[in-house]
Scaffold this motif. Structure first.
Motif, PDB file in Angstrom:
ATOM      1  N   ASP A   1       4.777   9.256  -6.134  1.00 47.24           N
ATOM      2  CA  ASP A   1       3.366   8.399  -6.101  1.00 47.24           C
ATOM      3  C   ASP A   1       3.252   6.954  -6.240  1.00 47.24           C
ATOM      4  N   GLY A   2       4.332   6.481  -6.453  1.00 48.83           N
ATOM      5  CA  GLY A   2       4.360   5.035  -6.592  1.00 48.83           C
ATOM      6  C   GLY A   2       4.785   4.719  -4.979  1.00 48.83           C
ATOM      7  N   VAL A   3       5.852   5.254  -4.775  1.00 52.89           N
ATOM      8  CA  VAL A   3       6.378   4.888  -3.349  1.00 52.89           C
ATOM      9  C   VAL A   3       5.373   5.011  -2.114  1.00 52.89           C
ATOM     10  N   ARG A   4       4.464   5.913  -2.215  1.00 53.07           N
ATOM     11  CA  ARG A   4       3.571   6.165  -1.123  1.00 53.07           C
ATOM     12  C   ARG A   4       2.276   4.951  -1.041  1.00 53.07           C
ATOM     13  N   THR A   5       2.176   4.177  -2.172  1.00 52.46           N
ATOM     14  CA  THR A   5       1.187   3.033  -2.288  1.00 52.46           C
ATOM     15  C   THR A   5       1.857   1.636  -1.746  1.00 52.46           C
ATOM     16  N   LEU A   6       3.386   1.673  -1.424  1.00 51.01           N
ATOM     17  CA  LEU A   6       3.750   0.639  -1.111  1.00 51.01           C
ATOM     18  C   LEU A   6       3.598   0.169   0.397  1.00 51.01           C
ATOM     19  N   THR A   7       3.589  -1.178   0.623  1.00 52.69           N
ATOM     20  CA  THR A   7       2.902  -1.688   2.092  1.00 52.69           C
ATOM     21  C   THR A   7       4.383  -1.997   2.651  1.00 52.69           C
ATOM     22  N   PRO A   8       4.354  -1.847   4.037  1.00 52.61           N
ATOM     23  CA  PRO A   8       5.542  -2.107   4.937  1.00 52.61           C
ATOM     24  C   PRO A   8       6.271  -3.379   4.407  1.00 52.61           C
ATOM     25  N   GLN A   9       5.442  -4.382   4.017  1.00 52.98           N
ATOM     26  CA  GLN A   9       5.921  -5.938   3.441  1.00 52.98           C
ATOM     27  C   GLN A   9       6.743  -5.600   2.258  1.00 52.98           C
ATOM     28  N   GLN A  10       5.957  -4.732   1.283  1.00 56.20           N
ATOM     29  CA  GLN A  10       6.842  -4.632   0.035  1.00 56.20           C
ATOM     30  C   GLN A  10       7.888  -3.612   0.205  1.00 56.20           C
ATOM     31  N   LEU A  11       8.097  -2.585   1.345  1.00 53.68           N
ATOM     32  CA  LEU A  11       9.223  -1.860   1.453  1.00 53.68           C
ATOM     33  C   LEU A  11      10.442  -2.754   1.910  1.00 53.68           C
ATOM     34  N   ALA A  12      10.038  -3.773   2.765  1.00 51.51           N
ATOM     35  CA  ALA A  12      10.936  -4.734   3.257  1.00 51.51           C
ATOM     36  C   ALA A  12      11.477  -5.936   2.455  1.00 51.51           C
ATOM     37  N   ALA A  13      10.984  -5.886   1.047  1.00 52.61           N
ATOM     38  CA  ALA A  13      11.414  -7.099   0.348  1.00 52.61           C
ATOM     39  C   ALA A  13      12.727  -6.438  -0.458  1.00 52.61           C
ATOM     40  N   PRO A  14      13.432  -7.676  -1.108  1.00 63.14           N
ATOM     41  CA  PRO A  14      14.719  -7.308  -1.788  1.00 63.14           C
ATOM     42  C   PRO A  14      14.266  -6.328  -2.983  1.00 63.14           C
TER      43      PRO A  14
END
Length: 268
Positions: free
Chosen positions: A29-42
């Motif tokens: 549920d949390g992961v599906r809310t992440l943007t591409p920018q957030q997923l690419a962050a450290p």
């Protein structure tokens, strides 16, 4: 570390299976809310991005499914006990990092939700009804399925904290997953430092005695450590430091033997 001389506490495989699936659903549920920018962050874990961390969390379940699909090891007993498992993690770090990078490379950011759906469904289908004594060929040696499920609660709870810390999410913690994780890590401390001079309390889930020295027989023990489950898990897995949590009053430690800083973290 020599083979464990203690009998690990019993865990209910059905409850742990349900807890793993619940925690995995919270993370999804949390992961599906992440943007591409957030997923690419450290992610805060070495060179991993948040996307690689999310892939690694999925691997915690997929590893169980993959091993269940293989023939059981032709052994009379496990090679690794539940209490030995926490001390094997540091040696496996390079292999895990390589596998995680490979997994993350196979899924684009938009594929993560589908990956989680597939991994969760496959895990549930294969684990449900499987005998807890069934041996699995894990990375560190043959383990009982029931024991390996307990280790999955550690993987999920710890990396849920990592995900929240890296992204600002507030992914929930399943109570049973938190309980199993806390208990295993508390028992691992008693395994590392056997004795009865210090009582470590992680309410409401665990109480263990450890550290050689005079053993108390009644009343309040002279050396007591108490902390909440998440702080204990962070200490045991190197996500925080003893002195920091004592100063922040997240840990109370009374008695001359109650400093556990030399024993932590338990997992590398």
């Amino acid at each position: 570390m020599p083979p464990s001389q203690k009998r690990a506490r019993r865990y209910d495989p059905a409850r742990n299976r349900a807890a793993i699936l619940a925690q995995f659903a919270h993370v999804r549920d949390g992961v599906r809310t992440l943007t591409p920018q957030q997923l690419a962050a450290p992610s805060g874990l070495g060179d991993w991005t948040v996307r690689e961390l999310a892939a690694h969390i999925a691997m915690a379940l997929s590893h169980v499914s993959r091993t269940l699909e293989l023939p059981a090891p032709a052994l009379a007993k496990p090679e690794v006990s539940l209490l030995e498992w926490p001390f094997t993690t540091a040696a496996r770090a390079p292999e895990i990092a390589d596998d995680t990078a490979e997994w993350a490379a196979t899924a684009t950011a938009t594929d993560l939700d589908a990956l989680y759906a597939e991994v969760g469904a496959r895990f549930e289908a294969l684990v449900t009804g499987a005998p807890e004594d069934r041996l699995l060929a894990t990375r560190v040696g043959a383990m009982r399925l029931g024991d390996f499920l307990v280790t999955r609660t550690v993987e999920l709870v710890v990396h849920t904290w990592d995900l929240n810390e890296a992204t600002g999410l507030s992914v929930l913690y399943d109570r049973q997953a938190l309980a199993s994780c806390s208990r295993l890590l508390a028992d691992a401390l008693a395994e590392r430092a056997p004795g009865g001079s210090v009582e470590v309390r992680v309410p409401p889930f665990a109480v263990v005695q450890c550290v050689q020295g005079p053993r108390h027989t009644r009343g309040t023990p002279p050396n007591v450590v108490e902390t909440d489950p998440l702080t204990w898990i962070r200490l045991a897995t190197g996500r925080t430091e003893w002195a920091r949590e004592v100063e922040a009053a997240k840990v109370t430690a009374s008695g001359e033997r109650a400093d556990l800083s030399g024993l932590l973290p338990l997992m590398g």
